[in-house]
Design an enzyme around this catalytic site. Sequence first.
Site, mmCIF file in Angstrom:
data_model
loop_
_atom_site.group_PDB
_atom_site.id
_atom_site.type_symbol
_atom_site.label_atom_id
_atom_site.label_comp_id
_atom_site.label_asym_id
_atom_site.label_seq_id
_atom_site.Cartn_x
_atom_site.Cartn_y
_atom_site.Cartn_z
ATOM 1 N N ALA A 1 -5.236 -7.486 -39.112
ATOM 2 C CA ALA A 1 -4.220 -6.887 -38.364
ATOM 3 C C ALA A 1 -3.251 -6.958 -38.492
ATOM 4 O O ALA A 1 -2.914 -9.131 -38.697
ATOM 5 C CB ALA A 1 -4.268 -6.774 -36.946
ATOM 6 N N LYS A 2 -1.722 -6.898 -38.358
ATOM 7 C CA LYS A 2 -0.282 -7.516 -37.682
ATOM 8 C C LYS A 2 0.084 -6.410 -37.412
ATOM 9 O O LYS A 2 0.273 -4.921 -38.031
ATOM 10 C CB LYS A 2 0.540 -8.107 -39.529
ATOM 11 C CG LYS A 2 1.118 -9.299 -39.370
ATOM 12 C CD LYS A 2 0.846 -10.652 -38.881
ATOM 13 C CE LYS A 2 0.931 -11.274 -39.640
ATOM 14 N NZ LYS A 2 0.066 -12.613 -39.165
#
Length: 439
Positions: free
Chosen positions: A126-127
């Site tokens: 994720a980011k």
Amino acid sequence: MDTHLPPPRPRAAGHTADPSAGIYTGPFWEQARENFAVIADYLGIEEHNRDRLLLPKRAIVVSCPIHRDDGSEAVFHGFRVQHHLTMGPTKGGTRYAANLHLGEVAALAVSMSWKCALAGLPYGGAKGGVAVDPYGLSRRELEAVSRRYMQEMIPFVGPKTDVMAPDMGTNEQVMAWYMDTYSMYQGQTVTEIVTGKPVDAGGTVGRREATGRGVVHLIGRAMERLRLNPAETTAIIQGFGNVGSVTAAALVQQGIKVLGVSDHTACYFDPRGLDVPSLVRWTEAHGTLAGWSHEALSDPAELLTQRCDILVPAAMEQVITEDVARSLRCRILAEGANGPTTPEADRVLNQRRGEIFVIPDILCNAGGVVVSYFEWVQDLQQLFWTEPEVRDRLNRVLERAFQAVMARAERDDVPHRTAAMAIGIERVQKAKLTRGLFP
Ligand code: GLU
């Protein structure tokens, strides 16, 4: 158990070649797509499985309004992209940068997936982040943006869903505000909701230094292979944040001479070697490199192509362009940053394989997320490890990943990046095929 898939079905009419077109855009997203396509071809991944592997599970865009110190109001865009939930929660940093956009965040989320899988962590990638210049905010404003961002994300994150961490423009304090905001809404302290927290707020010893230490551990392995003697070895580091400064200090401790460093405010170069402990003290006191010296000031455009043994891009993505790649005069390219090398540059590096030993980003900077994983495990158990334990386990995980990448590269005669990404992508693909497609 039969995990064979039926033969590919023809694409439905109207299915565009790129289902992400218009949602994720920009050169960094294109880079993620191109890098993936190279590996998908190498692994022979069938067309109908490619979108399922590459496209993020979900992307969240929120507005974060705050009161400015001058009494006005401002609204900043916040993002979070969760790539896949096949192997556990998603995991990845939060980035604060003025020009942050969804395509960049998505590309970074995808890269986190391959990185976690390569290291054997039970996570998808994720980011996230906020499109704001953190240096243009007061501390109170930074806290307001951070708390509002986390508050907007509460429906989409959780210790078993998505676990945030620091990235460019954020730090331990921001993680403490995230943890506090989430915890206040839950009515109990939930330290395991973010990693990279201060140790006195449920963080682990050794997280802050982890990425830089990992970079230096892997550089050591590359030096062994090239038979470089530390006392005669030189290094240049672009970026003097958490990753660059720890890397510089650790290299100097091993007797390596650091000739050049830079950040977004200054660039210093001295062929006799820079006084790194003094640079570290300066940035601890002043935040950035600006003002440390007039004599050693140098042109940042030339830093990457100066002659040295070890070059560490530890700042921005896409700084090693095709031209830069042709002009590199290093023996080891240790990618401390995420995505510093463009696909065109990569083709040049592949031709220069005998001259330049590449430690690809998803291996080189994996130390950060590995110790984030340790922090999450300790928080879940409320059982904390000593610093030697953290270091030792970090080295073992990196060692395993490094050996796997080297073995794969040698076996198939492919570049290190191809080997590293292939190991990560294969693991994700296997997990997806084994679990099957729901419903
Ligand atoms: N932002 C770091 C990275 O890009 C760390 C992520 C994490 O610790 O979850 O790897």
